[in-house]
Design a protein around this motif. Structure first.
Motif, PDB file in Angstrom:
ATOM      1  N   ASN A  77       1.482  33.982  12.823  1.00  0.00           N
ATOM      2  CA  ASN A  77       1.474  34.094  11.477  1.00  0.00           C
ATOM      3  C   ASN A  77       2.642  33.607  10.816  1.00  0.00           C
ATOM      4  O   ASN A  77       3.749  34.200  10.775  1.00  0.00           O
ATOM      5  CB  ASN A  77       1.525  35.728  11.147  1.00  0.00           C
ATOM      6  N   ALA A 115       7.387  46.368  21.039  1.00  0.00           N
ATOM      7  CA  ALA A 115       6.583  47.268  20.162  1.00  0.00           C
ATOM      8  C   ALA A 115       5.311  46.305  19.843  1.00  0.00           C
ATOM      9  O   ALA A 115       5.695  45.091  19.381  1.00  0.00           O
ATOM     10  CB  ALA A 115       7.484  47.605  19.096  1.00  0.00           C
ATOM     11  N   VAL A 131      -1.243  28.803  19.216  1.00  0.00           N
ATOM     12  CA  VAL A 131      -0.867  29.254  20.356  1.00  0.00           C
ATOM     13  C   VAL A 131      -0.832  28.187  21.444  1.00  0.00           C
ATOM     14  O   VAL A 131       0.268  28.061  22.176  1.00  0.00           O
ATOM     15  CB  VAL A 131      -1.954  30.415  20.855  1.00  0.00           C
ATOM     16  N   MET A 150       9.657  36.020  21.748  1.00  0.00           N
ATOM     17  CA  MET A 150       8.732  36.770  21.076  1.00  0.00           C
ATOM     18  C   MET A 150       8.832  36.676  19.457  1.00  0.00           C
ATOM     19  O   MET A 150       7.974  36.534  18.699  1.00  0.00           O
ATOM     20  CB  MET A 150       8.426  38.103  21.248  1.00  0.00           C
ATOM     21  N   GLN A 196      -1.854  40.647  31.710  1.00  0.00           N
ATOM     22  CA  GLN A 196      -0.347  40.416  31.580  1.00  0.00           C
ATOM     23  C   GLN A 196       0.455  40.138  33.159  1.00  0.00           C
ATOM     24  O   GLN A 196       0.344  41.412  33.769  1.00  0.00           O
ATOM     25  CB  GLN A 196       0.468  41.238  30.837  1.00  0.00           C
ATOM     26  N   HIS A 216       6.530  33.734  19.384  1.00  0.00           N
ATOM     27  CA  HIS A 216       4.929  33.992  19.432  1.00  0.00           C
ATOM     28  C   HIS A 216       4.540  34.620  18.085  1.00  0.00           C
ATOM     29  O   HIS A 216       3.420  34.161  17.360  1.00  0.00           O
ATOM     30  CB  HIS A 216       4.807  35.176  20.353  1.00  0.00           C
ATOM     31  N   GLU A 251       3.499  47.143  24.350  1.00  0.00           N
ATOM     32  CA  GLU A 251       2.947  46.423  25.287  1.00  0.00           C
ATOM     33  C   GLU A 251       3.483  46.169  26.588  1.00  0.00           C
ATOM     34  O   GLU A 251       4.761  46.526  26.720  1.00  0.00           O
ATOM     35  CB  GLU A 251       2.433  45.275  24.630  1.00  0.00           C
ATOM     36  N   ILE A 298      -3.570  43.463  27.873  1.00  0.00           N
ATOM     37  CA  ILE A 298      -4.068  44.116  26.530  1.00  0.00           C
ATOM     38  C   ILE A 298      -5.638  43.710  26.326  1.00  0.00           C
ATOM     39  O   ILE A 298      -6.142  42.602  26.913  1.00  0.00           O
ATOM     40  CB  ILE A 298      -3.388  43.257  25.325  1.00  0.00           C
TER      41      ILE A 298
END
Ligand code: HEM
Lengths: 202, 462
Positions: free
Chosen positions: B329, B173, B389, B284, B245, B324, B168, B369
């Motif tokens: 998750n 990745a 988030v 990230m 972004q 992130h 991205e 994105i």
């Protein structure tokens, strides 16, 4: 609706939650016994206490002839059932709260609520949600000493304060390099308790 | 068992091998025109299912907004059975989703800003000519009563030299981690889908009902089903968001913080790791090459392995609690055998748009994105967006938001120190909002059978 306390900064983080369900007499006895056991053996409460989005849960049995009256002038109601009051506060949205509650605490929920009329059991959670919706009572008024704080915020702040006071005492006479080492140790011990704090932007 | 060939493509298995995409936005002016348009595409076998005999050069899929279903002539009794978030649409949900300030709908790109899209057409191609060809034929088939809202949205995945994983625009990745769903063969290659944790610390597959309507989900629960059954069964809900972004701002911020961050590492940086890369990875939760901070806390390892867990890193010494990927998750990080996170998973099929900005350069192009996520109820996406988030309580982060995609706006992130290496905690202050919302909506993605039903015009709620 006052399920959440508010002040000039916005809505509080904790939401109040009340459910009232009718029970038969036999249920009243069993529930009282169950609640006595939960109270006596505190370890039975460990899982509930670990659920940090759940500050507080409380069950109360109100016998059919014990409902409070404003004064003696208010006629006593003739009720056919005893009632189980469930009082709680939680952080976050209603749906996921019920889901997590049912997924994690279904055993105590079922033990206590099984005796309530038409209780569907905690799982699957769909019927439980419908049942709760039907029996939920909104709060007319709620008060929160720290509307901008969740339970986690309060616990974290207390710990930071404790550590800091301790540090203030022990660090008074330290040489600069030793002070730096000790300060870093302090920082490391509270590093995950430093999140920003305040009402949730809505 | 379920029928893959009745579920639209790109849901349970991704279109990773179709790197070129175009999204067309349609509005319905005449319901019978819309029906015959869909019917003719179905008759020609043009709508791509989740399983094919022979791999096509290009794929074609449809999704509809609530207004789209209404414009199709769906009776009110049926419309009323759709969930409230879907009926309202993403614009109405703006505040809840943090689409405020420069992300609020008044600043969105067209067509989102002034119109409500009825039909979203998603076309993917292995090569650009196949994609162009498919777009052309589709446009030729458009009847008078179905018109295109401009501009369309091109999108294209890109990768670094010699790498299989897509990247991205911030340089990471992407497309690595998706839910491991019951009955769906795992995606091939080094990437591994990841299920939900159980009490023993292992990962188990996630029930199909979390992502496809009509099947049991977590806890045996069925997501609320719109009526009639045939319309809902094997369908799903899709979140479509154009997320822009701000790459120069992201790089500037990392650069500005990197020096102070480097000072928290007593022995200096690991070999061949820059302070910028290390800091960005901490935000990230994975290194730019995709390797996990849990398995490779000191340096990237060119590994796309995805079976890592957080329970052994409770304080976030390796992967910060607010990173992130750990937020979106949390895997086993929240305890309780995964029961407080298991109902909040998303299948992501995002694809980048705009040109990659080479390091050190600046321009005024827009890039980002096209965030695409599937869930069997928008409560799944909204929970992740609102509470994971844009809020941090579940991760002991107070009100701190996601450092990469959160609403933040001069927010902060704590990067925990590491007792093992002596690295000290570091707090990033004043984190700008790097990602702005530029449009999107909530869509229903019917099964092929349901598309046929819609095209027939004979939908009855009972
Ligand atoms: C422009 C915005 C975004 C960027 C640049 C971004 C980037 C990334 C990257 C690089 C990864 C790791 C690679 C992977 O696991 O595939 C990732 C994972 C993920 N992201 Fe995002 N993301 C963005 C927005 C979002 C949003 C808005 C959400 C949800 C509301 C989200 C949810 C997820 C999830 C669920 C994962 C997988 C985590 C895991 O399973 O370990 N992302 N993202």
């Amino acid at each position: 609706m006052a399920d959440r306390a508010s002040n000039k900064d916005g809505l509080g983080k904790a939401v109040t939650f009340n459910v009232i369900t009718p029970m038969n007499r036999f249920g009243t006895c069993v529930v009282r016994l169950a609640l006595w056991i939960f109270d006596r053996w505190k370890s039975t409460q460990n899982t509930a206490k670990a659920l940090a989005f759940l500050p507080f849960v409380h069950w109360v049995v109100v016998k059919r002839d014990c409902f409070p009256r404003v004064d003696d002038g208010q006629p006593t109601e003739k009720l056919n059932y005893d009632y189980l009051f469930f009082l709680s506060t939680f952080n976050g949205p209603w749906g996921p709260y019920i889901e997590a509650f049912a997924d994690v605490l279904y055993v105590p929920l079922d033990i206590v609520w099984f005796w309530s009329i038409r209780y569907p059991m905690a799982r699957p959670v769909g019927p439980l949600k419908t049942y709760i919706k039907r029996n939920q009572v909104e709060s007319d008024h709620s008060y929160s000493a720290y509307p901008g704080a969740s339970v986690r915020d309060v616990r974290a702040s207390l710990e930071v304060r404790r550590e800091l006071e301790q540090f203030a005492k022990t660090s008074l006479d330290l040489a600069p390099d030793k002070f730096a080492t000790e300060f870093n140790r302090l920082l490391m011990s509270v590093q995950n308790k430093l999140g920003t704090f305040g009402p949730i932007p809505e | 068992m379920f029928d893959f060939s009745n579920i639209q493509g790109n849901i349970l298995r991704g279109y990773a091998s179709f790197p070129h995409a175009r999204f067309l936005y349609l509005t319905i002016r005449d319901a019978s025109d819309a029906r015959s348009f869909i019917q003719s595409l179905l008759d020609a076998g043009s709508v791509t299912p989740g399983q094919w005999q022979e791999k096509p050069d290009a794929t074609l899929n449809f999704a509809l907004t609530f207004d789209g279903l209404r414009a199709f002539g769906l009776p009110e009794e049926s419309l009323a059975t759709f969930p409230p978030e879907f009926r309202e649409g993403m614009k109405v949900r703006a505040e809840v989703l943090g689409d405020v300030g420069k992300s609020s709908p008044e600043y969105w790109d067209e067509p989102w800003k002034t119109s409500r899209v009825h039909i979203l057409v998603m076309i993917y191609g292995k090569m650009t000519d196949a994609l162009e060809e498919r777009c052309r034929t589709l446009r030729q088939l458009l009847p008078a009563g179905v018109t295109e809202l401009g501009p369309d949205q091109p999108a294209e995945s890109f990768s670094m030299d010699g790498e299989t994983a897509r990247r991205e625009h911030f340089g990471f990745a992407d497309g690595l981690s998706n839910p491991d769903v019951e009955g769906v063969p795992r995606e091939t290659g080094a990437r591994k889908d990841i299920g939900n944790p159980d009490h023993s610390g292992r990962f188990r597959k996630i029930p199909l009902g979390e992502f496809i309507l009509g099947y049991p989900g977590e806890g045996g629960d069925l997501a609320p089903m719109p009526l009639p059954n045939l319309l809902a069964h094997n369908g799903t809900y899709m979140v479509f968001r154009k997320l822009e972004q701000n790459v120069p701002e992201f790089r500037d911020y990392i650069k500005a913080q990197a020096k102070s961050f480097a000072r928290t590492i007593p022995g200096g940086l690991p070999d061949r790791v820059s302070a910028e890369d290390f800091l960005a990875a901490k935000m990230m939760g994975r290194w730019q090459d995709g390797s996990s901070l849990i398995e490779h806390p000191q340096k990237p390892a060119r590994s796309l392995a995805n079976a890592f867990a957080y329970a052994d890193d409770p304080a976030g010494a390796r992967c910060p609690l607010g990173a992130h990927v750990r937020r979106t998750n949390p895997r086993d990080a929240l305890g309780f055998g995964g029961k407080t996170m298991s109902r909040h998973r998303l299948i992501r099929r995002g694809i980048t748009y705009g040109k990659f900005l080479p390091p050190g350069e600046r321009d005024n192009e827009s890039r980002g994105i096209i965030f695409i996520a599937f869930n069997s109820g928008f409560d799944q996406f909204e929970f992740v967006q609102r509470f994971w988030v844009n809020f941090g309580d579940d991760f002991e982060q107070g009100n701190d938001t996601d450092p990469i995609v959160g609403v933040g706006g001069r927010g902060q992130m704590v990067i925990p120190g590491d007792e093992a290496t002596g690295r000290r905690p570091f707090i990033c202050f004043d984190i700008p909002r790097f990602v702005e919302t530029k449009g999107g909506d909530y869509f229903f993605v019917p099964s092929l059978a349901a598309l046929r039903l819609l095209a027939s015009g004979r939908v009855h709620a009972s």
